[in-house]
Design an enzyme around this catalytic site. Sequence first.
Site, short mmCIF file in Angstrom:
data_model
loop_
_atom_site.label_atom_id
_atom_site.label_comp_id
_atom_site.label_asym_id
_atom_site.label_seq_id
_atom_site.Cartn_x
_atom_site.Cartn_y
_atom_site.Cartn_z
N SER A 132 0.84 -1.21 0.00
CA SER A 132 0.00 0.00 0.00
C SER A 132 0.88 1.26 0.00
O SER A 132 2.01 1.25 0.47
CB SER A 132 -0.89 0.02 1.24
OG SER A 132 -1.63 -1.17 1.35
N LYS A 133 0.30 2.34 -0.51
CA LYS A 133 0.98 3.65 -0.48
C LYS A 133 1.28 4.04 0.95
O LYS A 133 0.43 3.82 1.83
CB LYS A 133 0.01 4.73 -0.97
CG LYS A 133 -0.28 4.85 -2.39
CD LYS A 133 -1.45 5.79 -2.45
CE LYS A 133 -1.48 6.59 -3.68
NZ LYS A 133 -2.38 7.66 -3.77
#
Length: 286
Positions: free
Chosen positions: A133-134
Amino acid sequence: MKRPAQSSGKPPASAAAPRPRPAFPARLDTAPTPAVYKPGTSAALRPVAAAVPTPVAKRVVTPIGHGAPASVGMDSVAVRTAMVRKLQGQGIVHAGVLAAMQAVERHRFVDTALANQAYEDTSLPIGLGQTISKPSVVARMLELLCQGREEKLGRVLDIGTGCGYQAAVLSHLAREVYSMERLRSLNDKARDNLRAFRVANLHLLFGDGMLGYAQGAPYAGIVAAAGGNDVPQAWIDQLAVGGRLVAPAVTTHGQQHLVVIDKTAQGLVRSVLEPVLFVPLKSGIA
Ligand code: SAH
């Protein structure tokens, strides 16, 4: 990207009887090891709207990792500091979350070829169609999980270990972290990524996270990095009273949103937050 999740519908095992905790590395494919419920580990009630800004400098965190590999070609401390500043600019205020994001070397969790992108605010492939994930999404989810609390959470369940990055960040924010992955090769990859760091309070589990992990319940927090049509009942059952769940789920109009569920003595309080795009939550193992 979005696919409907198959809800297990299975009730979780009871966590009432005192049982010893599973040792690291714990695996779900062995006989279940019962867990002990530690009183006082559940999170206090934290209304979603009541963000409590905390000063950044107070928390001291031991860094995970030992500097950037040559291939990164950068000073990873400085690059992480810049990343944390950006997170603050995006509204992240929780001191513990910011300190944990500063401490964990994200470039250690992606392929060497992608290491120079590790501190950009982007998701990156980790194999088998899955992504890390970012940073802004990890920080947002963990801030929601820790909202209103400066002290560490008790036991936390992390669904979707992937490469292990978010689990490593969480290990700074909770006393015990149980992180589950349904894909064996990613569970192995996370184990490899984390081995050198010897994170004693992080337990990697191979299994279907839709069933939760009853042996570690009840949890002060549950966080998921994969989204289904709804939040599996097992997660709600395994959440402690006073605990909080943060997960993506498809809500009205077929759009995936971040959902926060607080389990209070009076019942569940569900809040639907911003739209998000997570990989699908799938049942079974592979
Ligand atoms: N937190 C991870 C993000 C990985 S992407 C990281 O930091 O890298 C989400 C992960 O959820 C994928 O690895 C996917 O295989 C996993 N996943 C999807 N459904 C699952 C389930 N039912 N149980 C456990 N993991 C699941």
